[in-house]
Design an enzyme around this catalytic site. Structure first.
Site, PDB file in Angstrom:
ATOM      1  CE  LYS A  21      -3.925  -2.063   0.261  1.00 13.21           C
ATOM      2  NZ  LYS A  21      -3.756  -3.488   0.215  1.00 13.21           N
TER       3      LYS A  21
HETATM    4  C1  LIG Z   1     -10.870  -3.138  -1.324  1.00  7.86           C
HETATM    5  C2  LIG Z   1      -9.836  -3.893  -0.141  1.00  7.86           C
HETATM    6  N1  LIG Z   1     -10.530  -4.155   1.109  1.00  7.86           N
HETATM    7  C3  LIG Z   1      -9.800  -4.839   2.020  1.00  7.86           C
HETATM    8  C4  LIG Z   1      -8.444  -5.205   1.862  1.00  7.86           C
HETATM    9  C5  LIG Z   1      -7.634  -5.960   2.709  1.00  7.86           C
HETATM   10  O1  LIG Z   1      -6.687  -5.247   3.479  1.00  7.86           O
HETATM   11  P1  LIG Z   1      -5.803  -6.012   4.449  1.00  7.86           P
HETATM   12  O2  LIG Z   1      -4.855  -6.678   3.772  1.00  7.86           O
HETATM   13  O3  LIG Z   1      -4.900  -5.023   5.149  1.00  7.86           O
HETATM   14  O4  LIG Z   1      -6.801  -6.882   5.472  1.00  7.86           O
HETATM   15  C6  LIG Z   1      -8.086  -4.939   0.405  1.00  7.86           C
HETATM   16  C7  LIG Z   1      -6.510  -5.154   0.089  1.00  7.86           C
HETATM   17  O5  LIG Z   1      -6.200  -4.899  -0.716  1.00  7.86           O
HETATM   18  C8  LIG Z   1      -8.695  -4.352  -0.409  1.00  7.86           C
HETATM   19  O6  LIG Z   1      -8.312  -3.992  -1.665  1.00  7.86           O
END
Ligand SMILES: Cc1ncc(COP(=O)(O)O)c(C=O)c1O
Length: 248
Positions: A47
């Site tokens: 990210k």
């Molecule tokens: C739209 C969306 N929501 C949630 C997530 C999940 O994030 P994390 O990996 O920090 O749990 C992602 C991961 O890229 C995502 O693209």
């Protein structure tokens, strides 16, 4: 967001924003995450701001106080509060919580990342603008849109191919770019195509025709603050070369 807010208000439902990609993004001049409703950001390794794993929840301060307790075993005080000079050993478990906290070491990484965020975002925007300018004129390419009230976070730069203008499909375009030394990816594979969901619910690929069509046309180009101008030129030249060579 305005439409969603008016629907939510009319039906008295809460909005929880999945802002995983939206650190630095704005809507109508305001940061995503600056409203009272909860918004969840991802600080995963890929990210714009990363802590390796973890994330950030924004929202109403009272709600966040409660979340802090829930995320740490339902305990009324974390280690800082218990072991610092002004702290007290006493704590209580006030509800059945989870172990959902990010570590302080990760947060330290995040604070250092935060200092670099604005500079990184400027660079991302410059690169995205170079891509937009280079690709907007191509019959074979559909570029991402930044709507008037929106400031894009430019976490990803997702191109869509126009099948009617190309003799090859997305997968072959990715191969051709790879042969030209350009790495790309696909964000994302729709959930209904993944074996678990496909098999459990019996989904055919075109059960969700819009998602399936988008999936077959998308690819994400390299986009990060440390791309040099030469790197960006290399990407642009490779993409234009492939669409020229395989134009219909
Ligand atoms: C739209 C969306 N929501 C949630 C997530 C999940 O994030 P994390 O990996 O920090 O749990 C992602 C991961 O890229 C995502 O693209």
């Amino acid at each position: 967001m305005d439409s969603l807010r008016s629907i939510a208000a009319a039906h008295d439902v809460a909005i929880v924003e999945d802002a995983a990609h939206a650190v630095s993004a704005k809507y109508r001049g305001r940061w995503i995450g600056s409203n009272a409703n909860p918004a969840a950001f991802s600080f995963y390794a890929t990210k714009n701001l990363t802590t390796g794993e973890g994330g950030m929840l924004t929202g109403d301060p009272e709600f966040l106080d409660r979340v802090r307790v829930i995320a740490l075993h339902g305990m009324s005080g974390d280690a800082w509060k218990r072991y610092s000079q002004q702290g007290s050993w006493f704590y209580e478990v006030v509800l059945p919580g989870f172990k959902y906290n990010m570590t302080d070491i990760q947060a330290g990484l995040g604070l250092a990342q935060l200092r670099k965020l604005e500079r990184g975002q400027r660079r991302r925007r410059t690169i995205a603008e170079a891509y937009q300018e280079a690709f907007a004129k191509s019959d074979a390419l559909e570029v991402p849109v930044e709507r008037p009230d929106v400031e894009h976070a430019w976490h990803l730069y997702v191109l869509r191919l126009r099948g009617e203008a190309l003799r090859i499909g997305r997968d072959r375009v990715i191969q051709e770019l790879s042969q030209r030394n350009i790495g790309t990816s696909v964000h994302f594979i729709p959930i209904h195509l993944h074996p678990y969901y496909r098999d459990k619910y019996g989904y055919a690929p075109d059960a969700f025709p819009v998602a399936y069509d988008a999936f077959r046309r998308i690819l994400s180009l390299p986009l990060h603050p440390r791309l040099t101008d030469q790197d960006v030129d290399d990407v642009i030249n490779a993409v234009l070369d492939v669409v020229r060579e395989f134009a219909r």
